[in-house]
Enzyme design. Structure first.
Site, short mmCIF file in Angstrom:
data_model
loop_
_atom_site.label_atom_id
_atom_site.label_comp_id
_atom_site.label_asym_id
_atom_site.label_seq_id
_atom_site.Cartn_x
_atom_site.Cartn_y
_atom_site.Cartn_z
N GLU A 16 1.01 -0.79 0.06
CA GLU A 16 0.55 0.56 0.07
C GLU A 16 0.64 1.10 -0.07
OE1 GLU A 16 -3.40 0.25 3.20
OE2 GLU A 16 -1.92 1.91 3.69
N GLY A 64 -13.24 4.97 6.24
CA GLY A 64 -12.50 6.14 6.72
C GLY A 64 -12.18 6.49 8.22
N ASP A 65 -10.97 7.94 7.83
CA ASP A 65 -11.32 7.63 9.36
C ASP A 65 -11.06 9.17 9.66
OD1 ASP A 65 -9.08 5.75 10.41
OD2 ASP A 65 -7.90 6.87 8.66
P1 FAD Z 1 -17.40 -0.04 9.19
O1 FAD Z 1 -16.90 -1.01 8.72
O2 FAD Z 1 -17.89 1.14 8.95
O3 FAD Z 1 -17.06 -0.51 10.22
C1 FAD Z 1 -17.19 1.00 11.46
C2 FAD Z 1 -17.15 0.62 13.29
O4 FAD Z 1 -18.75 0.53 13.13
C3 FAD Z 1 -16.84 -0.35 13.49
O5 FAD Z 1 -17.17 -1.22 14.93
C4 FAD Z 1 -17.75 -1.48 13.43
O6 FAD Z 1 -17.72 -2.56 14.01
C5 FAD Z 1 -19.22 -0.69 13.05
N1 FAD Z 1 -20.26 -1.26 11.89
C6 FAD Z 1 -19.75 -1.33 10.94
N2 FAD Z 1 -21.40 -1.67 10.45
C7 FAD Z 1 -22.01 -1.01 10.75
C8 FAD Z 1 -23.46 -0.12 11.11
N3 FAD Z 1 -24.65 -1.14 9.64
N4 FAD Z 1 -24.35 -0.59 12.22
C9 FAD Z 1 -23.55 0.13 12.97
N5 FAD Z 1 -21.96 -0.17 13.03
C10 FAD Z 1 -21.84 -0.75 11.77
N6 FAD Z 1 -8.71 4.79 6.24
C11 FAD Z 1 -8.87 5.95 5.84
O7 FAD Z 1 -8.75 7.35 5.71
N7 FAD Z 1 -8.10 5.79 4.03
C12 FAD Z 1 -7.83 5.10 3.91
O8 FAD Z 1 -7.21 4.90 2.51
C13 FAD Z 1 -7.38 4.01 4.45
N8 FAD Z 1 -7.07 2.69 4.56
C14 FAD Z 1 -7.49 1.44 5.64
C15 FAD Z 1 -7.27 0.09 4.85
C16 FAD Z 1 -7.28 -0.91 5.11
C17 FAD Z 1 -6.82 -2.12 4.95
C18 FAD Z 1 -8.01 -0.69 6.72
C19 FAD Z 1 -7.71 -2.17 7.50
C20 FAD Z 1 -7.56 0.82 7.55
C21 FAD Z 1 -7.73 1.64 6.70
N9 FAD Z 1 -8.52 2.62 6.48
C22 FAD Z 1 -8.01 3.74 6.31
C23 FAD Z 1 -8.52 3.18 8.15
C24 FAD Z 1 -9.92 3.01 8.26
O9 FAD Z 1 -11.65 4.36 7.28
C25 FAD Z 1 -10.63 2.68 9.71
O10 FAD Z 1 -10.56 1.98 10.68
C26 FAD Z 1 -12.08 3.49 10.19
O11 FAD Z 1 -12.56 3.67 11.59
C27 FAD Z 1 -12.99 1.95 9.65
O12 FAD Z 1 -13.79 1.54 8.52
P2 FAD Z 1 -14.25 0.18 8.23
O13 FAD Z 1 -14.66 0.31 6.77
O14 FAD Z 1 -13.79 -0.68 8.82
O15 FAD Z 1 -15.35 0.94 8.54
#
Ligand code: FAD
Length: 318
Positions: A19, A126-127
């Site tokens: 990455e 996203g963060d």
């Molecule tokens: P989600 O899957 O939406 O989950 C977020 C939280 O909400 C979790 O606690 C989950 O249990 C809970 N949840 C999920 N769905 C629901 C729902 N429908 N209702 C209620 N709760 C729910 N960040 C960036 O900004 N840019 C990047 O390029 C980036 N790349 C990444 C690459 C990888 C491999 C990883 C592991 C992380 C990356 N991140 C990036 C960080 C990521 O955006 C954060 O960790 C963010 O806080 C969570 O993203 P997620 O897609 O896992 O969220």
């Protein structure tokens, strides 16, 4: 272009990928190319490109007041993907995030990717904005990766936001999502986190890339729990070699992961960051070897823009 899942299906051995971050605004793309170049000998089938949302920057004005400005410090994810594909003839996987996008903007970004021949996306919530305590979505934007996934899955069926289009062309995105061996920090527990991860798969995600981890047992347990929950898609481990002494405290704070005792002890003995970097490389090599023996499809490294350590690790593995 080829889908990540196709690469995984046809692989005869564990693959190498990594990455990268788009350059900071004002930096040359050539520094990035220079850091990618030494890793191409390990034949990565795809390279991930992160997406960074806007930040608030406060500027001191002559009248002594602070002015709040909004800026994206690392723009250019889509352009970098196109540049990498063009230069290295490798697939690029852009990260697409919920934060900072309305649904319309998301659709337009996906249309751009489709026109560029990019058929892979890693979908994430996203963060949060750096200075904000928690994640906020745009009005009318997506709050969770599942909602973004729904939009991409709809587009893959030719269903655009404007339902009145005549014969719209479907997109063809292969979808990756994030998984957390040590649980996402907001989830009450791993079981509930896995429930949402499973939902992402049921909604059309094709594979999972994990958050970094330093203790392989956590990854093995995570994979086993996923399988017990009926999550059958490929799970790609994300690996970050330690590079500085202070990362043993910084990484747990930022990424909510543990540093194993043995690694923390080794780093504590280091007199400087150069020594810590060597420890990080050695640890990552051992981790990688064990993961290959476990049968992971890909070793995916978080390069953070520096490739000498990733090259040292890959040389010991591939
Ligand atoms: P989600 O899957 O939406 O989950 C977020 C939280 O909400 C979790 O606690 C989950 O249990 C809970 N949840 C999920 N769905 C629901 C729902 N429908 N209702 C209620 N709760 C729910 N960040 C960036 O900004 N840019 C990047 O390029 C980036 N790349 C990444 C690459 C990888 C491999 C990883 C592991 C992380 C990356 N991140 C990036 C960080 C990521 O955006 C954060 O960790 C963010 O806080 C969570 O993203 P997620 O897609 O896992 O969220």
């Amino acid at each position: 272009m080829t889908k990540v899942t196709e690469y995984l299906k046809n692989a005869k051995q564990t693959l190498f990928s990594f990455e990268i971050l788009p350059p900071l605004k004002g930096e040359s793309v050539h520094h990035l190319f220079d850091s990618i170049e030494p890793l191409m000998e390990f034949k990565p089938p795809f390279i991930d490109v992160t997406y960074h949302r806007e930040e608030y920057v406060y500027k001191l004005r002559e009248n002594g007041l602070l002015e709040k400005t909004v800026t994206r410090k690392r723009p250019g994810t889509v352009g970098i993907c196109a540049a990498i594909m063009n230069r290295f003839k490798v697939d690029a996987v852009p990260h697409v995030i919920c934060g900072g996008f309305t649904k319309e903007e998301t659709e337009n970004a996906l249309i751009d990717l489709n026109f560029l021949g990019i058929d892979n996306v890693l979908l994430l919530r996203g963060d949060p904005i750096k200075s904000e305590p928690g994640f906020t979505s745009e009005p009318g934007g997506h709050r969770y990766a599942t909602e973004l996934l729904h939009q991409v899955a709809q587009l893959n069926q030719g269903k655009y936001l404007d339902g009145d289009m005549i014969s719209p062309v479907p997109t063809n995105f292969c979808i990756g999502v994030a998984g957390y061996p040590e649980k996402h920090f907001e989830a009450p527990n791993l079981r509930i986190d896995l429930r949402y991860l499973k939902k992402k798969i049921e909604m059309g995600a094709n594979y999972i890339v994990t958050q970094m981890f330093f203790d392989n047992q956590k990854f093995f347990d995570f994979v086993n729990k996923c399988r017990e929950e009926g999550i059958t898609v490929p799970i790609i481990p994300g690996l970050k070699p330690l590079t500085t002494r202070k990362q043993t405290t910084v990484l747990p704070r930022i990424f909510h992961i543990d540093i194993p005792d043995e690694l923390a002890d080794e780093v504590e003995k280091c007199k400087n960051d150069a020594e810590a970097r060597k420890v990080g490389i050695e640890w990552s090599i051992q981790q990688s070897k064990e993961l290959v023996a476990f049968g992971v499809p890909v070793l995916h490294y978080y390069s953070m823009g520096k490739s000498d350590n990733i090259k040292a690790i890959a040389s010991a593995l591939f």
